[in-house]
Design an enzyme around this catalytic site. Structure first.
Site, mmCIF file in Angstrom:
data_model
loop_
_atom_site.group_PDB
_atom_site.id
_atom_site.type_symbol
_atom_site.label_atom_id
_atom_site.label_comp_id
_atom_site.label_asym_id
_atom_site.label_seq_id
_atom_site.Cartn_x
_atom_site.Cartn_y
_atom_site.Cartn_z
ATOM 1 N N LYS A 22 3.198 -13.127 -44.238
ATOM 2 C CA LYS A 22 2.325 -14.311 -44.169
ATOM 3 C C LYS A 22 2.574 -15.231 -45.356
ATOM 4 O O LYS A 22 2.762 -16.436 -45.198
ATOM 5 C CB LYS A 22 0.854 -13.858 -44.166
ATOM 6 N N ASN A 23 2.573 -14.653 -46.562
ATOM 7 C CA ASN A 23 2.624 -15.503 -47.756
ATOM 8 C C ASN A 23 4.018 -16.069 -48.039
ATOM 9 O O ASN A 23 4.163 -16.945 -48.888
ATOM 10 C CB ASN A 23 2.078 -14.751 -48.973
ATOM 11 N N CYS A 136 -13.442 -19.570 -53.198
ATOM 12 C CA CYS A 136 -13.724 -18.653 -52.099
ATOM 13 C C CYS A 136 -14.329 -17.410 -52.698
ATOM 14 O O CYS A 136 -14.537 -17.348 -53.910
ATOM 15 C CB CYS A 136 -12.480 -18.378 -51.261
ATOM 16 N N ASP A 324 -3.278 -8.128 -54.314
ATOM 17 C CA ASP A 324 -3.453 -8.006 -52.862
ATOM 18 C C ASP A 324 -3.399 -6.558 -52.373
ATOM 19 O O ASP A 324 -3.567 -6.311 -51.175
ATOM 20 C CB ASP A 324 -2.380 -8.834 -52.119
ATOM 21 N N ARG A 416 -6.338 -12.694 -40.174
ATOM 22 C CA ARG A 416 -5.661 -13.770 -40.911
ATOM 23 C C ARG A 416 -4.314 -13.296 -41.451
ATOM 24 O O ARG A 416 -3.405 -14.103 -41.641
ATOM 25 C CB ARG A 416 -6.526 -14.223 -42.092
HETATM 26 C C1 EPZ Z 1 -1.389 -16.444 -53.802
HETATM 27 O O1 EPZ Z 1 -2.593 -17.189 -53.970
HETATM 28 C C2 EPZ Z 1 -1.529 -15.680 -52.514
HETATM 29 N N1 EPZ Z 1 -1.702 -16.624 -51.421
HETATM 30 C C3 EPZ Z 1 -2.709 -14.734 -52.617
HETATM 31 O O2 EPZ Z 1 -2.763 -13.960 -51.431
HETATM 32 C C4 EPZ Z 1 -2.502 -13.785 -53.803
HETATM 33 O O3 EPZ Z 1 -3.639 -12.975 -53.961
HETATM 34 C C5 EPZ Z 1 -2.273 -14.604 -55.075
HETATM 35 O O4 EPZ Z 1 -1.185 -15.547 -54.886
HETATM 36 C C6 EPZ Z 1 -1.931 -13.743 -56.278
HETATM 37 O O5 EPZ Z 1 -0.811 -12.963 -56.006
HETATM 38 C C7 EPZ Z 1 -0.619 -17.154 -50.836
HETATM 39 O O6 EPZ Z 1 0.517 -16.891 -51.214
HETATM 40 C C8 EPZ Z 1 -0.850 -18.056 -49.689
HETATM 41 P P1 EPZ Z 1 -2.512 -18.115 -57.807
HETATM 42 P P2 EPZ Z 1 -2.657 -18.378 -55.016
HETATM 43 O O7 EPZ Z 1 -2.434 -19.604 -57.807
HETATM 44 O O8 EPZ Z 1 -1.341 -19.031 -55.115
HETATM 45 C C9 EPZ Z 1 -5.694 -19.330 -61.147
HETATM 46 C C10 EPZ Z 1 -3.855 -12.874 -49.644
HETATM 47 O O9 EPZ Z 1 -4.760 -12.021 -49.503
HETATM 48 N N2 EPZ Z 1 -5.239 -20.728 -60.934
HETATM 49 O O10 EPZ Z 1 -1.332 -17.350 -58.273
HETATM 50 O O11 EPZ Z 1 -3.833 -19.204 -54.659
HETATM 51 C C11 EPZ Z 1 -6.442 -18.802 -59.911
HETATM 52 O O12 EPZ Z 1 -7.793 -19.217 -59.909
HETATM 53 C C12 EPZ Z 1 -3.982 -13.959 -50.661
HETATM 54 O O13 EPZ Z 1 -2.840 -12.901 -48.917
HETATM 55 C C13 EPZ Z 1 -5.770 -21.741 -61.701
HETATM 56 O O14 EPZ Z 1 -6.642 -21.527 -62.574
HETATM 57 O O15 EPZ Z 1 -2.929 -17.602 -56.358
HETATM 58 C C14 EPZ Z 1 -6.268 -17.308 -60.063
HETATM 59 O O16 EPZ Z 1 -7.227 -16.796 -60.938
HETATM 60 C C15 EPZ Z 1 -5.302 -14.045 -51.336
HETATM 61 N N3 EPZ Z 1 -5.320 -23.027 -61.499
HETATM 62 C C16 EPZ Z 1 -4.870 -17.194 -60.708
HETATM 63 O O17 EPZ Z 1 -4.573 -18.483 -61.261
HETATM 64 C C17 EPZ Z 1 -4.370 -23.326 -60.565
HETATM 65 O O18 EPZ Z 1 -3.992 -24.507 -60.436
HETATM 66 C C18 EPZ Z 1 -3.761 -16.812 -59.727
HETATM 67 O O19 EPZ Z 1 -3.801 -17.703 -58.619
HETATM 68 C C19 EPZ Z 1 -3.831 -22.288 -59.805
HETATM 69 C C20 EPZ Z 1 -4.277 -20.988 -60.004
#
Ligand code: EPZ
Length: 441
Positions: A22-23, A136, A324, A416
């Site tokens: 998916k990702n 979320c 994850d 999902r």
């Molecule tokens: C990706 O989410 C994945 N989603 C998530 O998978 C996964 O849990 C996550 O990476 C971590 O591995 C997809 O690939 C579609 P991040 P993402 O930006 O990109 C903070 C699943 O279950 N942050 O790496 O949204 C954020 O709040 C899902 O399949 C900021 O502060 O994760 C978090 O604490 C859920 N500012 C941390 O960084 C930003 O601009 C990591 O988030 C961006 C992120």
């Protein structure tokens, strides 16, 4: 809303084949907005993928299903995306309308990864209006790092009534130092930089295998990305991309979920169609808990760990232990000898499944970002509520080992990100049934 009815205790025996990721599929599908046309295969049949196709259609991308290529047949047929029983897995994506640029709230609220259209839209159409994804259940999840990077590349960005309004006279490459290796942030910048003028370097880039999959796919279409798989990516902008064909990588989190299922109930269980190298932190943890497995380059075979021992896990960006997989390792820790700890460093609120697991007889205390798991001899079936995608997978695993019957409510979360998980588990010998309810709007 559908629910799962599970009777715990059955062993899992046989071979399960892991679906497309998916990702990895999501950014690759959104990269069709960069133009050039592309054929994408191994696309999983998931709720989030359908949401991505809906959004892409609103943004002027035509997705033509490609059926049975081995027989030389290409069908446009009367097929629709709601036809879940006949998923082609392969699509040809092409641009039909290159002026559309709005990602509406109704779609973004159901899938935060919709933010992945922002980079390609800015790079190709020079304009984007994308609903700001809210927080979320698992965390606030801001997108400030995406927006700061696009500003540095020459986008004018404002927030207007809950929407990100962005436009540019043309993105220009620059050096971007990410404060944290954000996954979708890295992907968004990577896609934008592909068509930006000059060179972009991303420092402290996330190194998740899904990012490498996107980068290899883009290079196959004529992009010039160096440093793939490392934390420093160098992207030399090109004028346009070429048509090409790409197959999405296998889902390492689905693979990991079945590997934990094997460690809990395997008799034995073979998880195939995987890249074992992406799973080394999980394999290390399972080994520390007593798992014995056979590995080939494309599969892992595990049997139930007779006496699992406790372990300590800290979730971290790749190659660390994946956040994850945190919910799915907890059932194994819950029946391990001694105690275990999980430190969640990626998201601030990712323990919502713990209360539900405790209702099944687990003994887990959460203090801030730490969960202390006191091993019990067994879990008991109960009626529980899934709160997010991976939490649901953790609850399914807990129910599979619990004594007696469990009901898992709100399994739309699991739809999902897992392709027909109940069918895959049932084939392995699990006693799991989907009980149909009303559709989720
Ligand atoms: C990706 O989410 C994945 N989603 C998530 O998978 C996964 O849990 C996550 O990476 C971590 O591995 C997809 O690939 C579609 P991040 P993402 O930006 O990109 C903070 C699943 O279950 N942050 O790496 O949204 C954020 O709040 C899902 O399949 C900021 O502060 O994760 C978090 O604490 C859920 N500012 C941390 O960084 C930003 O601009 C990591 O988030 C961006 C992120």
């Amino acid at each position: 809303m559908d629910r799962f009815h599970i009777v715990g205790g059955s062993s899992l025996r046989g071979v399960v084949s892991v679906s497309g990721s998916k990702n990895a599929a999501l950014p690759i599908l959104f990269s069709s907005l960069l133009g050039g046309g592309m054929e994408v295969g191994n696309v999983p049949s998931l709720r989030d993928i359908r949401t991505a196709f809906s959004l892409l259609s609103q943004l002027g991308i035509r997705a033509q299903p490609l059926f049975q290529e081995e027989k030389g047949e290409v069908s446009e047929g009367p097929w629709t995306f709601s036809d879940t029983g006949n998923w082609p897995g392969k699509f040809f994506l092409s641009e039909e309308n290159t002026t559309a640029h709005e990602a509406p709230y109704d779609l973004v609220r159901t899938m935060r990864a919709s933010i992945l259209c922002l980079g390609p839209l800015l790079a190709r159409r020079r304009r984007a209006r994308v609903s700001l994804p809210g927080g979320c259940l698992i965390g606030a999840r801001p997108v400030d790092m995406h927006l700061n990077a696009f500003s540095r590349m020459g986008a004018r960005i404002s927030i207007d009534h809950g929407y990100i309004d962005a436009n540019t006279d043309g993105l220009v490459g620059c050096d971007i130092h990410l404060p944290y290796p954000t996954v979708t942030g890295t992907e968004n910048i990577l896609m934008a930089a592909t068509l930006a003028k000059g060179t972009t370097r991303i420092f402290n880039a996330a190194q998740e295998p899904e990012i490498s999959d996107l980068a290899v796919c883009l290079n196959g279409r004529g992009a010039r990305i160096e440093g793939i798989g490392t934390s420093s990516l160098k992207i030399t902008g090109v004028d346009s991309l070429l048509p090409s064909s790409y197959g999405v990588m296998a889902d390492r989190i689905e693979a990991g979920t079945f590997m934990v299922a094997g460690a809990l109930l395997g008799d034995p269980l073979t998880v195939q169609n995987i890249d074992v190298t992406c799973l080394s932190s999980l394999l290390g943890t399972l080994r520390a808990m007593g798992a014995d497995f056979e590995e080939t380059p494309g599969s892992v075979t595990l049997a139930r760990i007779r006496k699992p021992c406790g372990a300590s896990v800290r979730t971290e960006p790749y190659p660390g232990f994946p956040t994850d997989m945190q919910a799915q390792i907890l059932p194994l820790m819950s029946i391990a000898k001694g105690s275990s700890t999980v430190v969640e460093t990626v998201f601030e609120n990712r323990f919502t499944h713990v209360m539900e697991m405790n209702r099944m007889g687990a003994n887990i205390d959460v203090h801030g970002s730490r969960a202390f798991v006191h091993g019990m001899s067994s879990l008991e079936g109960a009626s529980v509520m899934a709160s997010d995608l991976r939490a649901s997978a953790g609850l399914v695993l807990a129910a599979l080992i619990a004594n007696g019957e469990s009901e898992i409510q709100r399994v739309y979360h699991i739809d999902r990100g897992y392709e027909r998980i109940e069918r895959k588990l049932e084939k392995l010998g699990a006693r799991i049934k989907r009980v149909r309810g009303e559709d989720v709007p």
